[in-house]
Design a protein around this motif. Sequence first.
Motif, PDB file in Angstrom:
ATOM      1  N   ILE A  49       0.929  -1.220   0.258  1.00  9.28           N
ATOM      2  CA  ILE A  49       0.131   0.341   0.240  1.00  9.28           C
ATOM      3  C   ILE A  49       1.187   1.363   0.123  1.00  9.28           C
ATOM      4  CG2 ILE A  49      -1.654   1.246   1.014  1.00  9.28           C
ATOM      5  CD1 ILE A  49      -3.025  -1.376   2.400  1.00  9.28           C
ATOM      6  N   LEU A  50       1.918   1.564   0.800  1.00  7.99           N
ATOM      7  CA  LEU A  50       2.727   2.339   1.199  1.00  7.99           C
ATOM      8  C   LEU A  50       3.509   2.692  -0.085  1.00  7.99           C
ATOM      9  CD1 LEU A  50       4.449   4.484   2.526  1.00  7.99           C
ATOM     10  CD2 LEU A  50       6.328   2.768   3.437  1.00  7.99           C
ATOM     11  N   TYR A  51       3.962   1.319  -1.164  1.00  8.38           N
ATOM     12  CA  TYR A  51       4.415   2.156  -2.391  1.00  8.38           C
ATOM     13  C   TYR A  51       3.286   2.669  -3.608  1.00  8.38           C
ATOM     14  CZ  TYR A  51       8.850  -0.337  -0.330  1.00  8.38           C
ATOM     15  OH  TYR A  51      10.180  -0.559   0.063  1.00  8.38           O
ATOM     16  N   TRP A  52       2.582   1.736  -3.688  1.00 13.00           N
ATOM     17  CA  TRP A  52       1.310   2.499  -4.636  1.00 13.00           C
ATOM     18  C   TRP A  52       1.026   3.768  -4.336  1.00 13.00           C
ATOM     19  CZ3 TRP A  52      -3.181   4.519  -4.493  1.00 13.00           C
ATOM     20  CH2 TRP A  52      -3.665   4.431  -5.864  1.00 13.00           C
ATOM     21  N   ASN A 109       1.323   6.510  -6.975  1.00 12.62           N
ATOM     22  CA  ASN A 109       0.526   6.916  -7.466  1.00 12.62           C
ATOM     23  C   ASN A 109      -0.041   7.909  -7.332  1.00 12.62           C
ATOM     24  OD1 ASN A 109      -0.411   4.627  -9.611  1.00 12.62           O
ATOM     25  ND2 ASN A 109       1.076   3.814  -7.704  1.00 12.62           N
ATOM     26  N   ILE A 110       0.132   8.465  -6.147  1.00 15.07           N
ATOM     27  CA  ILE A 110      -0.141   9.706  -5.317  1.00 15.07           C
ATOM     28  C   ILE A 110       0.810  10.933  -5.060  1.00 15.07           C
ATOM     29  CG2 ILE A 110      -1.122  10.689  -3.657  1.00 15.07           C
ATOM     30  CD1 ILE A 110      -3.687   8.972  -5.008  1.00 15.07           C
ATOM     31  N   LYS A 111       0.446  11.784  -6.383  1.00 21.91           N
ATOM     32  CA  LYS A 111       1.542  12.909  -5.482  1.00 21.91           C
ATOM     33  C   LYS A 111       1.275  13.728  -4.744  1.00 21.91           C
ATOM     34  CE  LYS A 111       3.218  17.084  -9.948  1.00 21.91           C
ATOM     35  NZ  LYS A 111       4.711  16.216  -9.154  1.00 21.91           N
ATOM     36  N   TYR A 112       2.751  13.738  -4.597  1.00 24.90           N
ATOM     37  CA  TYR A 112       2.370  15.256  -3.139  1.00 24.90           C
ATOM     38  C   TYR A 112       2.255  16.926  -3.965  1.00 24.90           C
ATOM     39  CZ  TYR A 112       4.768  17.969   0.925  1.00 24.90           C
ATOM     40  OH  TYR A 112       4.416  18.773   1.673  1.00 24.90           O
ATOM     41  N   ILE A 113       1.965  17.160  -3.213  1.00 22.75           N
ATOM     42  CA  ILE A 113       1.743  18.644  -3.577  1.00 22.75           C
ATOM     43  C   ILE A 113       1.180  19.412  -2.333  1.00 22.75           C
ATOM     44  CG2 ILE A 113       0.658  20.590  -4.608  1.00 22.75           C
ATOM     45  CD1 ILE A 113      -0.173  18.871  -6.816  1.00 22.75           C
ATOM     46  N   VAL A 124      -8.911  12.062  -2.099  1.00 21.95           N
ATOM     47  CA  VAL A 124      -7.147  11.611  -3.056  1.00 21.95           C
ATOM     48  C   VAL A 124      -7.475  10.429  -3.526  1.00 21.95           C
ATOM     49  CG1 VAL A 124      -5.254  11.281  -1.603  1.00 21.95           C
ATOM     50  CG2 VAL A 124      -7.249  11.804   0.060  1.00 21.95           C
ATOM     51  N   TYR A 125      -7.613   9.257  -3.675  1.00 24.33           N
ATOM     52  CA  TYR A 125      -7.857   8.572  -4.566  1.00 24.33           C
ATOM     53  C   TYR A 125      -8.585   9.168  -5.933  1.00 24.33           C
ATOM     54  CZ  TYR A 125      -9.258   4.433  -7.308  1.00 24.33           C
ATOM     55  OH  TYR A 125      -8.773   3.490  -8.186  1.00 24.33           O
ATOM     56  N   LYS A 126      -9.666   9.896  -6.025  1.00 27.93           N
ATOM     57  CA  LYS A 126     -10.110  10.388  -7.194  1.00 27.93           C
ATOM     58  C   LYS A 126      -8.906  11.773  -7.547  1.00 27.93           C
ATOM     59  CE  LYS A 126     -13.997  13.505  -8.646  1.00 27.93           C
ATOM     60  NZ  LYS A 126     -15.924  13.302  -8.157  1.00 27.93           N
ATOM     61  N   ARG A 127      -8.515  12.310  -7.064  1.00 26.98           N
ATOM     62  CA  ARG A 127      -7.919  13.469  -7.340  1.00 26.98           C
ATOM     63  C   ARG A 127      -6.311  12.662  -8.388  1.00 26.98           C
ATOM     64  NH1 ARG A 127      -8.343  18.333  -2.802  1.00 26.98           N
ATOM     65  NH2 ARG A 127     -10.258  18.989  -3.537  1.00 26.98           N
ATOM     66  N   LYS A 128      -5.731  11.953  -7.402  1.00 25.62           N
ATOM     67  CA  LYS A 128      -4.632  11.609  -7.202  1.00 25.62           C
ATOM     68  C   LYS A 128      -3.259  12.262  -6.819  1.00 25.62           C
ATOM     69  CE  LYS A 128      -5.473   7.422  -9.513  1.00 25.62           C
ATOM     70  NZ  LYS A 128      -7.064   7.166  -9.099  1.00 25.62           N
TER      71      LYS A 128
END
Length: 398
Positions: free
Chosen positions: A49-52, A56-60, A77-81
């Motif tokens: 999960i952590l690696y996914w 796949n989730i960009k840090y902003i 968060v999942y929807k926005r990525k």
Amino acid sequence: MIFNQLCFLSCTKKSFIKDLNKTDDAGLKALTLELTQGISSDSGKVKKILYWVKDNIKYIAFENGYEGFIPREAALVYKRKFGDCKDMSSIISAMSAYAGVQGVTLAWIGTREIPYSYDQLSTPAVDNHMISVYNDNGTYVFLDATDRETRYGLPSSFIQGKEALMSNGDTYKIIKVPVVDAENNKAAEVVELQLQGEKLVGWGSVSYSGFARSNLLSQMGDATGKSRFERIKSIVLKGNNKFSLKDYTEKNIADRDRPYVIDFNFELSDYAVRDGNELYISLFLDQIYEKLTLEADRVSAFEIDFLASHSCRYELALPANYALKYLPDNFSLDNDVMKVDAFYTKKSGIVSLDLNLKLKKILLQQSDFALWNETIKKLKNLYTQTLILKENEGKPKN
């Protein structure tokens, strides 16, 4: 008084997450179950999960009013990525729950730029970051997806030694993030060398583990082509500005669990110095920490990003018709800030230098400055050592 302040602080923070992720998201749950299918251990599921999330989730980092304190719903968060540190922590904890893993919770923490503990300052000013924490049978694993490259099991380097205020049911718990040992952040290099006249030709392989790996790859980013070539060149640079990188290959760029490896070959023109029938050459092709002298009038502590160790082996094949005339003495140093060993060996026409350095302190206080500078002075003196090779008389040069 401090206890009451901590209670107030924890209660305030708990109010920010009390309604978080109360409703399941079908899409995120299905993804989680697909990702973790066939993984038997909880730690394996959390790692996946952590690696996914890292991939796949960009840090902003963005904040607006209470959004600076309240994590967003994992479904959003999942929807926005994309998301900030709180959002990444939110989706990690939600996905862990979907995977049936107990003991993954949110935690507030201050990065190393904040010098206070919760005992010293029991206010929101003591933390500026959020992570998830996994209680793996009494061992705490710090899950920070904002640091894309760091492997599972290591905290991000910028929270080492800091206190995390962890949600613990209806109460709170303060746990300390460990400082990662230098041996886990290792750069290990082997370089084979030949002399062609005064030119040095070399073939090397260097591997980076732990924070040494993640730090380099974070700086490298997505550079390609000439830009990446120049960055690799700056990493493997040897000797002086006459260094010419001929070729390189990289391994394990995308595999966080294995060392990042660069294999390379190079030439270094006019490196050996000739005097009559003698050649002078230094095997200290990397002069580690040589320029890291602290100013005499410095009063504030000096922070090091992470404890590191360096293992370097340089193997020089003696040229035909040359013999080793002088081999420098071995060197050893072990004090409160650094451990250094340098030793030479000669065997079967090969002269080798093994250099090992290990940092011991991640934060140098003013009381450490004199010892640190004296250590760097000794290193600089060590780096001036040279071999002397003498041409056998009556035989042609190479």
